[in-house]
Write a protein that holds these residues in place. Structure first.
Motif, PDB file in Angstrom:
ATOM      1  N   GLY A 104       0.817  -1.205   0.000  1.00  0.00           N
ATOM      2  CA  GLY A 104       0.000   0.000   0.000  1.00  0.00           C
ATOM      3  C   GLY A 104       0.850   1.254   0.000  1.00  0.00           C
ATOM      4  N   ILE A 105       0.231   2.363  -0.378  1.00  0.00           N
ATOM      5  CA  ILE A 105       0.878   3.663  -0.304  1.00  0.00           C
ATOM      6  C   ILE A 105      -0.080   4.641   0.375  1.00  0.00           C
ATOM      7  CG2 ILE A 105       2.287   3.302  -2.369  1.00  0.00           C
ATOM      8  CD1 ILE A 105       0.316   5.138  -3.871  1.00  0.00           C
ATOM      9  N   ASN A 106       0.461   5.769   0.831  1.00  0.00           N
ATOM     10  CA  ASN A 106      -0.377   6.797   1.446  1.00  0.00           C
ATOM     11  C   ASN A 106      -1.260   7.458   0.388  1.00  0.00           C
ATOM     12  OD1 ASN A 106       2.310   8.079   0.604  1.00  0.00           O
ATOM     13  ND2 ASN A 106       1.002   9.872   0.905  1.00  0.00           N
ATOM     14  N   LEU A 337       2.102   2.406  -8.757  1.00  0.00           N
ATOM     15  CA  LEU A 337       2.113   3.176  -7.520  1.00  0.00           C
ATOM     16  C   LEU A 337       3.546   3.611  -7.249  1.00  0.00           C
ATOM     17  CD1 LEU A 337      -0.166   0.889  -5.301  1.00  0.00           C
ATOM     18  CD2 LEU A 337      -0.840   2.722  -6.868  1.00  0.00           C
ATOM     19  N   LEU A 338       3.758   4.924  -7.110  1.00  0.00           N
ATOM     20  CA  LEU A 338       5.096   5.491  -6.999  1.00  0.00           C
ATOM     21  C   LEU A 338       5.246   6.251  -5.690  1.00  0.00           C
ATOM     22  CD1 LEU A 338       7.831   6.487  -8.419  1.00  0.00           C
ATOM     23  CD2 LEU A 338       6.494   8.491  -9.086  1.00  0.00           C
ATOM     24  N   THR A 377       4.772   7.227   2.043  1.00  0.00           N
ATOM     25  CA  THR A 377       5.099   5.907   2.581  1.00  0.00           C
ATOM     26  C   THR A 377       4.674   4.839   1.591  1.00  0.00           C
ATOM     27  OG1 THR A 377       4.512   6.733   4.796  1.00  0.00           O
ATOM     28  CG2 THR A 377       4.902   4.365   4.568  1.00  0.00           C
ATOM     29  N   ILE A 378       5.518   3.845   1.428  1.00  0.00           N
ATOM     30  CA  ILE A 378       5.134   2.658   0.669  1.00  0.00           C
ATOM     31  C   ILE A 378       5.444   1.445   1.546  1.00  0.00           C
ATOM     32  CG2 ILE A 378       7.361   2.484  -0.514  1.00  0.00           C
ATOM     33  CD1 ILE A 378       5.745   1.461  -2.989  1.00  0.00           C
ATOM     34  N   ILE A 406      -3.926   3.752  -0.626  1.00  0.00           N
ATOM     35  CA  ILE A 406      -4.339   2.754  -1.624  1.00  0.00           C
ATOM     36  C   ILE A 406      -3.742   1.413  -1.216  1.00  0.00           C
ATOM     37  CG2 ILE A 406      -4.225   2.051  -4.029  1.00  0.00           C
ATOM     38  CD1 ILE A 406      -3.915   4.990  -4.770  1.00  0.00           C
ATOM     39  N   GLY A 407      -4.600   0.432  -1.030  1.00  0.00           N
ATOM     40  CA  GLY A 407      -4.149  -0.904  -0.680  1.00  0.00           C
ATOM     41  C   GLY A 407      -4.177  -1.827  -1.876  1.00  0.00           C
TER      42      GLY A 407
END
Length: 412
Positions: A104-106, A337-338, A377-378, A406-407
């Motif tokens: 996931g990312i923020n 996702l970056l 955060t990743i 985003i998960g």
């Protein structure tokens, strides 16, 4: 960098992209941060890979962490990472593990501080719309009440990235359509579980909001987040279709299931004062998509930076920072996702124009910027690990609690 559970010194990326640039000045002029062929990636789950790469930029090298998600694989889906309440925050890794995500990312920008309003606490609630598992959680605050950098020309706080019932990711705009109906008449709904309501409006708060104070919703104006809180407010509690309580000052505490709290400011407050305890009141709301008729399974706010392979006009090309962004490719069937690394060696980051160019270099057709800086955060669950952990170096030295994210979920 972190890879396979090992910590490597900053400045020694595990995987390096040797991006051949004519000149860095040329990259800055086009807004692009060219990326060479992707290095060998780690398989996180079916349809999900993780890689690290260096991105030469105008102000120095940025180090990126990239998740590639193939939504054509029926075992893979994206969803909203979120705390138990809209007005709450948690670190990305904790959200991912609580919901069973493999990565996931923020996500969205959020109400992080209230220095301009003494005695008013920040709610932690996100700026834009949010949908989780097909359920509407909240709508967008007025543009002037946003936290985060200035929006690109022509965009609003209602911009979202989401995935529809057709399993395709897309950029869209979600507008609140709702109203309050009472014997005194009807009034459009100005907000839903928002930390800021439009001047003169009525907003609805449901059990999804949480226990945070609702006072912040009546502070600021549509054009000035720092403006004083309204002195003309009113709150009405509706349960079972009837008014069961009222107060002139917005309250706090959890909203019970099946209950809606209506808060009005200025003209909205004056309208609510007409409602008597025991009176019948109906409240309806939904989020309407501007571009798609496909129902969204998940959506969160931010702002677009790339459309149909072209950076949006007016993107900032001067301010560099640690960023989080999403790229959409192959008609929404693939997502990138970056998240940039916040280690001191890479903290100059990228400008928004460079983010758009980077997403394009990674194969994206459309791109979307999320919250950055200390929020970036990743988190990734390594093969065989019990849970996901942060793979980048957060700029604050530790994960910042965030409003949502985003998960990446895998049914394996």
């Amino acid at each position: 960098m972190t890879r396979h559970g090992k910590r490597f010194p900053a400045g020694r990326p595990v995987l390096t992209v040797l991006a051949a640039l004519g000149t860095l000045a040329g990259a800055a002029l086009t807004g692009a941060a060219p990326v060479a062929a992707a290095p060998q990636a780690t398989r996180v789950a079916p349809g999900v890979t993780y890689e690290e790469l260096d991105i030469p930029a105008a102000k120095g090298t940025a180090h990126a962490h990239v998740l590639r998600v193939d939504l054509r694989d029926p075992r893979v889906r994206l969803g909203l990472l979120h705390p138990a309440a809209v007005a709450a925050r948690e670190p990305v890794s904790k959200l991912a593990n609580a919901q069973g995500a493999v990565a996931g990312i923020n996500g969205d920008f959020f109400n992080i501080s209230e220095a301009q309003h003494p005695g008013v606490e920040a709610t932690g609630a996100p700026v834009g719309p949010a949908i989780a598992e097909g359920r509407t959680l909240k709508a967008a605050v007025p543009v002037g009440q946003r936290f985060g950098p200035a929006l690109p020309p022509g965009t609003t706080s209602e911009e979202v990235l989401g995935v529809g019932a057709d399993r395709r990711a897309r950029l869209d705009r979600l507008v609140l359509d709702g109203g309050v109906r009472a014997p005194e008449g009807r009034l459009p709904l100005g907000g839903l579980n928002q930390y800021a309501l439009p001047v003169g409006s009525v907003g609805a708060f449901t059990s999804a909001w949480g226990a945070a104070s609702r006072v912040r919703a009546t502070c600021g104006t549509d054009t000035d987040r720092a403006a004083p809180c309204s002195t003309d407010t009113h709150e009405v509690t509706v349960r079972g279709g009837r008014v069961v309580g009222a107060a002139d000052v917005p309250g706090a505490g959890a909203v019970a299931a099946g209950t809606t709290v209506l808060i009005g400011r200025e003209a909205g407050a004056q309208w609510l004062r007409k409602l008597a305890v025991g009176e019948r009141v109906g409240v309806r709301y939904r989020l309407v998509a501007a571009a798609s008729r496909i129902p969204y399974r998940f959506a969160l706010g931010g702002y677009p930076v790339l459309a149909d392979g072209r950076p949006l006009p007016g993107l900032d090309g001067s301010v560099s920072a640690v960023r989080t962004a999403v790229g959409v490719a192959d008609g929404g069937r693939r997502v990138v996702l970056l998240a940039l690394d916040g280690a001191p060696a890479y903290r100059t980051g990228l400008t928004i124009a460079e983010v758009a160019g980077t997403l394009r270099s990674l194969g994206a057709e459309d791109g979307f910027s999320l919250d950055g800086g200390g929020s970036t955060t990743i988190a990734v669950r390594e093969p065989g690990a019990a849970g996901a952990t942060a793979r980048n170096h957060p700029t604050d030295g530790a994960e910042r609690p965030v409003a949502n994210g985003i998960g990446v979920f895998s049914g394996r």
